[in-house]
Scaffold this active site. Structure first.
Site, PDB file in Angstrom:
ATOM      1  N   ASP A 186      90.568  -4.256  63.497  1.00  0.00           N
ATOM      2  CA  ASP A 186      89.526  -3.342  63.049  1.00  0.00           C
ATOM      3  C   ASP A 186      89.097  -2.409  64.194  1.00  0.00           C
ATOM      4  O   ASP A 186      88.924  -2.861  65.329  1.00  0.00           O
ATOM      5  CB  ASP A 186      88.331  -4.205  62.594  1.00  0.00           C
ATOM      6  CG  ASP A 186      87.267  -3.415  61.870  1.00  0.00           C
ATOM      7  OD1 ASP A 186      87.564  -2.876  60.797  1.00  0.00           O
ATOM      8  OD2 ASP A 186      86.136  -3.337  62.391  1.00  0.00           O
ATOM      9  N   GLU A 246      93.827  -0.409  63.359  1.00  0.00           N
ATOM     10  CA  GLU A 246      93.110   0.703  62.736  1.00  0.00           C
ATOM     11  C   GLU A 246      92.737   1.668  63.861  1.00  0.00           C
ATOM     12  O   GLU A 246      91.678   1.552  64.461  1.00  0.00           O
ATOM     13  CB  GLU A 246      91.855   0.214  62.010  1.00  0.00           C
ATOM     14  CG  GLU A 246      91.160   1.341  61.267  1.00  0.00           C
ATOM     15  CD  GLU A 246      89.711   1.047  60.866  1.00  0.00           C
ATOM     16  OE1 GLU A 246      89.213   1.705  59.952  1.00  0.00           O
ATOM     17  OE2 GLU A 246      89.067   0.177  61.477  1.00  0.00           O
TER      18      GLU A 246
HETATM   19  C1  NOJ Z   1      86.552  -0.481  59.570  1.00  0.00           C
HETATM   20  C2  NOJ Z   1      86.599  -1.271  58.304  1.00  0.00           C
HETATM   21  O1  NOJ Z   1      87.750  -0.922  57.587  1.00  0.00           O
HETATM   22  C3  NOJ Z   1      85.303  -0.951  57.563  1.00  0.00           C
HETATM   23  O2  NOJ Z   1      85.325  -1.457  56.259  1.00  0.00           O
HETATM   24  C4  NOJ Z   1      84.162  -1.504  58.360  1.00  0.00           C
HETATM   25  O3  NOJ Z   1      82.944  -1.138  57.758  1.00  0.00           O
HETATM   26  C5  NOJ Z   1      84.180  -0.981  59.795  1.00  0.00           C
HETATM   27  N1  NOJ Z   1      85.481  -0.979  60.373  1.00  0.00           N
HETATM   28  C6  NOJ Z   1      83.308  -1.819  60.676  1.00  0.00           C
HETATM   29  O4  NOJ Z   1      83.899  -3.075  60.876  1.00  0.00           O
END
Ligand code: NOJ
Length: 516
Positions: free
Chosen positions: A202, A253
């Site tokens: 993440d 990500e």
């Molecule tokens: C990215 C995640 O995909 C999202 O859903 C989340 O709110 C944020 N990161 C914070 O963890």
């Protein structure tokens, strides 16, 4: 051209709250996923990626982790997880779990200690600072959630501000502290020991921050994470941890809208295996925009870098709602036919649009409920309002399109999007050229995106996507073979069999794969 498991087929993202509910509480769970694994076998996916199922107060629906090494009771137990892992592996499906290293929940014991006093040994695990003046936070950084505003909250007990890039209930860990890094490495080991095959990391670009907490320069539209050069060293150390185990995969990500910077996370071969490319996700429905992003990605890639293609996840409006129903079918074909790993978000294989969320059902702070609505498994007319997702009241409204687009109905309709997704997966698994063949762009005419996949023994597959709302002729370049055999088209009306490429006309938003 041998491929690794994470290169071969699609990786299917499961948002556990919305996939399948086994106990009627209206929220999906791990047992619900186990019950539906055979559906994923029919889709021939290589792996599932599970959004967080860890203990959490659910302020951000699981991305606020209160215990990285346990399952939240709403999703089940660690034993359920072990069963899901075993049953997935039995079916040849790998399991990738979400790893949330940038922040924890404010209810995580680490933060509870950290905020207890300035002298607490865990104080330095989070980013605590004095304000610039009374009532003025340390700097002007903003939360990624517009509704939250500034990225700092003041703590009355200890009289300092703490950083949260997302909700106040999601304090950022301080990765400059080696104890934090070591603790998070232990989390990776915990799941590797249990047998998971990989991690989706993440907001990985956020785990290195400017140590001086500088505000972005006014004339430079960059965000603060740009300041910190240590991210790549941190990723190398993370990679070394997962490399202690065989065949583990890291996909990050990397939410940076700059391809060169995204590729820096995968080009050296000792950091991430894959990076989610948000430049691609944010493209308008325009053939030349797709063309230039795909070509730039290839041009900026090192020899060893491997692309990951995705156009949807739990944070963005669904493709069918952004671009249209036919376009959603074309996107599936594109994902499967491009060189790289396709990531399919649950429901994309059904062509689901976003659900409509009335104001009194809104639960997310950042407007992401529509794409997170539960999967309709069965017709509501036969199965009730829960549409086979739940016997109770679903935590979010199910799309009104459920009667037509539910999985069961589509499974019996050869013209459905689900049938198309299955055929695409079958073709990719049977055809090494689609898995690992070289890729070459083809100039086929305005509004058409076309590319060639070239495999061993000069096996050639041509993919063409019509971005226009009406018919377009394919202008066959002189160096291409002239006759082709249709493998798959998104247009159920197209005839199968051989055809002359010079006569090819694609219908509105049609996409196809042909063997040359
Ligand atoms: C990215 C995640 O995909 C999202 O859903 C989340 O709110 C944020 N990161 C914070 O963890």
């Amino acid at each position: 051209m041998p491929t690794l498991w994470w290169q071969r087929g699609a990786i299917y993202q499961i948002y556990p709250r919305s996939f399948a509910d086994s106990d009627g509480d209206g929220v999906g769970d791990l047992r619900g996923i186990i019950d539906r694994l055979d559906y994923l076998v029919d889709l021939k996916i290589s792996a599932i990626w599970l959004s967080p199922f860890y203990r959490s107060p659910m302020a951000d629906f699981g991305y606020d982790v209160a215990d990285h090494c346990d399952v939240d009771p709403i999703f089940g137990t660690l034993e359920d997880f072990d069963r899901l892992l075993a049953e997935s592996h039995e079916r040849g499906i790998k399991v990738v779990v979400d790893f949330v290293p940038n922040h924890t929940s404010s209810e995580h014991p680490w933060f509870v200690e950290s905020r207890a006093s300035r002298k607490n040994p865990k104080r330095a695990w989070y980013v605590w600072r004095d304000g610039r003046r009374p009532n003025l936070p340390p700097n002007d950084w903003l939360s990624s959630f517009a509704a939250v505003g500034r990225a700092w909250s003041f703590d009355n007990v200890t009289g300092q501000w703490y950083l949260h890039s997302f909700l106040p209930g999601q304090p950022d860990l301080d990765w400059d502290n080696p104890e934090v890094e070591a603790a998070m490495h232990d989390v990776l080991r915990f799941w590797c020991e249990r047998g998971v095959d990989g991690f989706r990391i993440d907001v990985v670009h956020k785990i290195a921050k400017d140590p001086l907490l500088r505000d972005p320069l006014p004339d430079e539209p960059v965000t603060w994470e740009n300041w910190e050069p240590t991210i790549h060293e941190r990723l190398r150390r993370m990679r070394a941890v997962v490399d202690e185990y065989p065949e583990r995969m890291l996909v990050g990500e990397v939410y940076l809208l700059d391809l060169e910077r995204v590729l820096a996370y995968v080009n050296t071969g000792d950091e991430l295996h894959l990076a989610h490319n948000f430049v691609f996700l944010h493209l308008p429905w325009d053939a030349s925009a797709f063309r230039s992003t795909i070509d730039s990605f290839e041009a900026l890639s090192s020899q060893s870098a491997w692309p990951a293609w995705f156009l949807a996840n739990h944070d963005h409006a669904r493709v069918a709602s952004r671009f249209g129903a036919k376009q959603a079918r074309a996107v599936l074909l594109m994902l499967y036919a491009l060189r790289g790993t396709p990531f399919v978000f649950q429901g994309e294989e059904l062509g689901l649009p976003d659900a409509e969320i009335p104001p009194d059902r809104v639960v997310d702070v950042d407007g992401r409920d529509p794409e997170r609505a539960p999967i309709p498994w069965r017709p509501p007319s036969e199965d009730g309002a829960g549409a086979g997702f739940t016997t109770g009241r679903a935590w979010l409204p199910i799309t009104p399109a459920a009667e037509e687009l539910n999985a069961e109905r589509q499974a019996h309709d050869p013209g459905s999007t689900l049938a198309l997704a299955r055929r695409l997966a079958d073709l990719r698994m049977a055809e090494p050229t689609l898995q690992s063949g070289e890729q070459r762009s083809v100039e086929g005419g305005d509004d058409l995106l076309a590319w060639l996949r070239i495999g061993d023994d000069d096996r050639q597959l041509l993919a063409v996507v019509n971005f226009a709302e009406d018919e377009r002729a394919f202008h066959c370049p002189p160096d291409l073979r002239r006759t082709a055999r249709l493998e798959i088209s998104t247009d159920p009306a197209r005839n199968h069999g051989d055809f002359a490429l010079d006569d090819l006309r694609l219908s509105a938003a049609e996409a196809l794969i042909a063997r040359l």
